[in-house]
Design a protein around this motif. Structure first.
Motif, mmCIF file in Angstrom:
data_model
loop_
_atom_site.group_PDB
_atom_site.id
_atom_site.type_symbol
_atom_site.label_atom_id
_atom_site.label_comp_id
_atom_site.label_asym_id
_atom_site.label_seq_id
_atom_site.Cartn_x
_atom_site.Cartn_y
_atom_site.Cartn_z
ATOM 1 N N ALA A 14 0.826 -1.217 0.000
ATOM 2 C CA ALA A 14 0.000 0.000 0.000
ATOM 3 C C ALA A 14 0.856 1.262 0.000
ATOM 4 O O ALA A 14 0.485 2.277 0.590
ATOM 5 C CB ALA A 14 -0.960 -0.002 1.190
ATOM 6 N N TYR A 15 2.000 1.223 -0.713
ATOM 7 C CA TYR A 15 2.885 2.385 -0.687
ATOM 8 C C TYR A 15 2.298 3.589 -1.428
ATOM 9 O O TYR A 15 2.753 4.725 -1.256
ATOM 10 C CB TYR A 15 4.261 2.025 -1.257
ATOM 11 C CG TYR A 15 4.372 2.000 -2.761
ATOM 12 C CD1 TYR A 15 4.899 3.087 -3.462
ATOM 13 C CD2 TYR A 15 3.954 0.892 -3.493
ATOM 14 C CE1 TYR A 15 5.000 3.067 -4.840
ATOM 15 C CE2 TYR A 15 4.056 0.868 -4.871
ATOM 16 C CZ TYR A 15 4.582 1.953 -5.543
ATOM 17 O OH TYR A 15 4.672 1.931 -6.908
ATOM 18 N N LEU A 16 1.239 3.371 -2.233
ATOM 19 C CA LEU A 16 0.590 4.474 -2.932
ATOM 20 C C LEU A 16 -0.658 4.967 -2.213
ATOM 21 O O LEU A 16 -1.430 5.755 -2.775
ATOM 22 C CB LEU A 16 0.215 4.053 -4.355
ATOM 23 C CG LEU A 16 1.370 3.900 -5.349
ATOM 24 C CD1 LEU A 16 0.845 3.370 -6.672
ATOM 25 C CD2 LEU A 16 2.085 5.217 -5.559
ATOM 26 N N LEU A 17 -0.867 4.512 -0.978
ATOM 27 C CA LEU A 17 -2.090 4.889 -0.262
ATOM 28 C C LEU A 17 -2.236 6.398 -0.140
ATOM 29 O O LEU A 17 -3.308 6.958 -0.408
ATOM 30 C CB LEU A 17 -2.106 4.250 1.131
ATOM 31 C CG LEU A 17 -3.316 4.613 2.003
ATOM 32 C CD1 LEU A 17 -4.597 4.046 1.409
ATOM 33 C CD2 LEU A 17 -3.119 4.122 3.430
ATOM 34 N N ASP A 18 -1.177 7.096 0.267
ATOM 35 C CA ASP A 18 -1.263 8.548 0.418
ATOM 36 C C ASP A 18 -1.587 9.222 -0.910
ATOM 37 O O ASP A 18 -2.346 10.202 -0.952
ATOM 38 C CB ASP A 18 0.047 9.100 0.983
ATOM 39 C CG ASP A 18 0.254 8.712 2.443
ATOM 40 O OD1 ASP A 18 -0.742 8.343 3.100
ATOM 41 O OD2 ASP A 18 1.404 8.764 2.918
ATOM 42 N N THR A 19 -1.006 8.699 -2.011
ATOM 43 C CA THR A 19 -1.322 9.240 -3.329
ATOM 44 C C THR A 19 -2.798 9.045 -3.650
ATOM 45 O O THR A 19 -3.467 9.964 -4.147
ATOM 46 C CB THR A 19 -0.462 8.574 -4.415
ATOM 47 O OG1 THR A 19 0.916 8.821 -4.136
ATOM 48 C CG2 THR A 19 -0.802 9.086 -5.795
ATOM 49 N N PHE A 20 -3.315 7.861 -3.389
ATOM 50 C CA PHE A 20 -4.739 7.599 -3.618
ATOM 51 C C PHE A 20 -5.599 8.619 -2.868
ATOM 52 O O PHE A 20 -6.527 9.216 -3.434
ATOM 53 C CB PHE A 20 -5.097 6.192 -3.140
ATOM 54 C CG PHE A 20 -4.817 5.093 -4.142
ATOM 55 C CD1 PHE A 20 -3.879 5.265 -5.149
ATOM 56 C CD2 PHE A 20 -5.478 3.880 -4.068
ATOM 57 C CE1 PHE A 20 -3.616 4.258 -6.064
ATOM 58 C CE2 PHE A 20 -5.222 2.863 -4.978
ATOM 59 C CZ PHE A 20 -4.294 3.051 -5.970
#
Length: 339
Positions: A14-20
């Motif tokens: 989930a390393y793109l969670l903040d981007t999402f």
């Protein structure tokens, strides 16, 4: 059209969670595929994956094309999307606000706009069955309505009459029952898969496997020569010579030879080969007729009947003590279950 609910994972860990959340999107990778034209078909998308990823397996190509196709073609405006943060063990829910888009401004170029709800929905509040459903490893998949409803109730701000009625004790009992049912289901399925492996073995290999299990239990075993088994397939005793008790004769009937259950005459014939202080074990992967069980119960000699389920139980119990060549016949992996 009824709105659907989709899991869309935010990359590895989930390393793109903040981007999402910050960019208000959900997105998928496979950037080298490029922007998908309006007229693209699933077959054309598979061909594009094959061209861009020539070293990947057919399974990877099919799975990846199918995932991107669902993201492009099956998600609709108004659908609910869910993404998961494994670090905080929280799910985030949002509503899809756009059709498929493509832009290199995002790390993952294929994306859709999303309006995210405020606040997370925590995994610890979910039932075991919902946790199991949401634990699927695919990047994108449909979530059943009942799981979505449970996710909505897992929000810290959610309160319902039913929640107020249920005590913590009843909730914990329910959780325990769900976990027990899931564990029993997994064990049952695993045992059937193990049976599938054993069913493919030759009769000789099953005899070797049975002898190996007995050896793992502390007996020394000898396989009788083919065609001269003298009423049994395996001779077992503490010393391997039959000088110490118990002296055990073992008969093994494997379903590859006959799919019929062991009969009462089969048991009588086996008992006729026992002498003196000998004991008997009859192993059958096709089971035993009821009359055969009665015959064993009435026998003057101690005899144990081992059906397919009992054989699998013994195999899993003593598997770690088996010799490596026997493990190779039925290759298994240990799975740990939380207490």
């Amino acid at each position: 059209m009824n709105n659907q609910t989709w899991m869309v994972r935010a990359g590895q860990g989930a390393y793109l969670l903040d981007t999402f959340l910050d960019k208000e999107i959900v997105a998928l990778g496979w950037n080298s595929i490029g922007e998908l034209p309006e007229t693209v078909t699933l077959e054309e998308l598979r061909a594009k994956f094959q061209t861009e990823y020539p070293d990947k397996s057919r399974g990877y190509i099919s799975m990846s094309a199918g995932q991107l196709w669902r993201f492009y073609n099956e998600i609709n405006i108004g659908d609910t999307v869910v993404t998961y943060d494994p670090n905080s063990r929280a799910y985030y829910l949002g509503t899809v606000k756009s059709n498929y888009k493509y832009s290199d401004k995002h790390e993952y170029h294929h994306f859709r706009d999303v309006e995210w709800e405020e606040g997370p929905h925590y995994r610890d509040e979910l039932s075991t069955s919902s946790k199991n459903t949401l634990g699927a490893i695919m990047t994108i998949f449909l979530i059943p309505n009942e799981v979505k409803e449970e996710l909505e109730r897992a929000h810290p701000g959610y309160v319902s009459i039913e929640d107020l009625k249920d005590s913590q004790r009843l909730y914990e009992e329910y959780q325990k029952e769900e976990e027990d049912r899931l564990r029993e289901d997994i064990i049952s399925r695993s045992n059937e898969f193990i049976k599938d492996l054993i069913a493919e073995l030759s009769s000789d290999d099953v005899e070797k496997l049975v002898a190996g299990i007995l050896a793992a239990m502390g007996y020394k075993c000898r396989l009788t020569p083919q065609g001269r088994d003298l009423g049994s397939d395996i001779l077992a005793s503490p010393d391997g010579l039959g000088m110490l008790e118990p002296r055990i004769k073992v008969e093994v009937k494997h379903k590859i030879i006959s799919k019929s259950k062991v009969s009462a005459p089969d048991i009588r014939n086996f008992l006729g080969g026992l002498r003196g202080i000998e004991k008997g074990i009859y192993v059958s992967t096709t089971g035993f007729a009821q009359e055969a069980k009665y015959e064993a119960e009435r026998a003057n000699y101690p005899i144990t009947l081992i059906d397919f389920d009992f054989l699998v139980d013994l195999l899993t119990e003593y598997y770690e003590r088996l010799e490596s060549n026997l493990k190779a016949l039925v290759p298994l992996k240990r799975i740990y279950w939380p207490l």
